[in-house]
Scaffold this motif. Structure first.
Motif, PDB file in Angstrom:
ATOM      1  N   ASP A   1       0.821  -1.222   0.000  1.00 12.49           N
ATOM      2  CA  ASP A   1       0.000   0.000   0.000  1.00 12.49           C
ATOM      3  C   ASP A   1       0.853   1.269   0.000  1.00 12.49           C
ATOM      4  OD1 ASP A   1      -2.294  -1.475  -0.071  1.00 12.49           O
ATOM      5  OD2 ASP A   1      -2.725  -1.341   2.070  1.00 12.49           O
TER       6      ASP A   1
ATOM      7  N   ASN B   1       1.613   2.920  -3.384  1.00 15.89           N
ATOM      8  CA  ASN B   1       0.585   3.619  -4.179  1.00 15.89           C
ATOM      9  C   ASN B   1       1.190   4.924  -4.712  1.00 15.89           C
ATOM     10  OD1 ASN B   1      -1.229   1.639  -3.659  1.00 15.89           O
ATOM     11  ND2 ASN B   1      -2.359   2.743  -2.072  1.00 15.89           N
ATOM     12  N   ASP B   2       0.734   5.328  -5.846  1.00 12.68           N
ATOM     13  CA  ASP B   2       1.209   6.552  -6.508  1.00 12.68           C
ATOM     14  C   ASP B   2       2.654   6.445  -7.006  1.00 12.68           C
ATOM     15  OD1 ASP B   2      -1.250   7.777  -5.971  1.00 12.68           O
ATOM     16  OD2 ASP B   2      -0.566   8.397  -3.989  1.00 12.68           O
ATOM     17  N   SER B   3       3.194   5.220  -6.978  1.00 10.64           N
ATOM     18  CA  SER B   3       4.547   5.025  -7.542  1.00 10.64           C
ATOM     19  C   SER B   3       4.389   4.393  -8.928  1.00 10.64           C
ATOM     20  CB  SER B   3       5.378   4.112  -6.637  1.00 10.64           C
ATOM     21  OG  SER B   3       5.005   2.766  -6.851  1.00 10.64           O
TER      22      SER B   3
ATOM     23  N   GLU C   1       2.830   0.933  -8.962  1.00 11.96           N
ATOM     24  CA  GLU C   1       1.552   0.773  -8.256  1.00 11.96           C
ATOM     25  C   GLU C   1       0.667  -0.321  -8.859  1.00 11.96           C
ATOM     26  OE1 GLU C   1      -2.516   3.258  -7.148  1.00 11.96           O
ATOM     27  OE2 GLU C   1      -0.837   4.301  -8.075  1.00 11.96           O
ATOM     28  N   SER C   2       0.462  -0.304 -10.152  1.00 10.17           N
ATOM     29  CA  SER C   2      -0.437  -1.264 -10.818  1.00 10.17           C
ATOM     30  C   SER C   2       0.053  -2.704 -10.647  1.00 10.17           C
ATOM     31  CB  SER C   2      -0.538  -0.915 -12.303  1.00 10.17           C
ATOM     32  OG  SER C   2      -1.318  -1.884 -12.965  1.00 10.17           O
TER      33      SER C   2
END
Length: 211
Positions: free
Chosen positions: A58, A61-63, A66-67
């Motif tokens: 978590d 995220n935003d890295s 992320e996906s």
């Protein structure tokens, strides 16, 4: 991710091995139960590792990853939950398998103890040599009491027979043969005992008539 995936895979292999095994005897069923309980404990402890992994994922995220991380996280959590559900299901099955066999053996032992005690009582009261008329009356009363209590003993024998069917489920063929042999011997010994009760009673009654 790879370490957790391998760990879950190994747990699944162990669960499948226990699930597909067909033990013959109670001690082997007890071992399957103990092994399955240990796997469930390991899975319970593993929840902490999964939670740490989720928290770490978590944070990404935003890295740019992320996906990819989210997909892996979903896959790991899903596999873990599936393994956990499977472990609970197999544990229940193995527990039931063990309990049925344990109950059968307990019922056989209970029936045997009752029969051994009855045999001893009949033996003690069958001999009329050097006995007075009062002695013979007491012996006849003791034998009659055992005859009157037959239903209790028969109940134990029937309970063992009923549990035999359940105990044979999920049992290898040689184990089934052993259970069937045990029931056969129990039935034969029960018939011998009831015949002995009847002949002992007739014997004492005949001796009383000679007074």
């Amino acid at each position: 991710t790879e370490r957790l995936t391998d760990w879950i895979k190994q747990i699944n292999i162990n669960i499948k091995a226990i699930k597909t095994s067909l033990p013959s005897i109670l001690s082997d069923k007890k071992k399957s139960l103990d092994d399955m309980r240990e796997l469930c404990v390991r899975l319970d402890k593993g929840k902490e590792q999964i939670q740490k992994y989720v928290e770490l994922a978590d944070k990404m995220n935003d890295s740019p990853l992320e996906s990819n991380v989210a997909t892996q996280k979903k896959e790991i959590v899903s596999k873990f939950q599936g393994t956990n559900n499977s472990a609970i299901e197999v544990l229940e099955r193995v527990q039931t398998m063990h309990d049925y066999h344990h109950e059968f053996q307990t019922q056989v032992e209970t029936a045997r103890k009752w029969m051994d005690r009855a045999w001893e009582k009949i033996r003690q009261n069958s001999n009329s040599v050097g006995k007075s008329k009062d002695d013979l009356h007491r012996q006849l009363g003791a034998i009659q009491q055992e005859i009157d209590n037959q239903n209790q003993g028969l109940g134990y024998v029937q309970a063992a027979m009923d549990n035999a069917e359940k105990a044979m489920k999920n049992t290898r063929s040689d184990g089934k043969d052993a259970i069937q042999q045990s029931v056969k011997e129990l039935n034969a010994d029960w018939e011998k005992l009831t015949r002995k009760m009847a002949t002992a009673k007739v014997g004492v009654e005949t001796d009383l008539l000679q007074w």
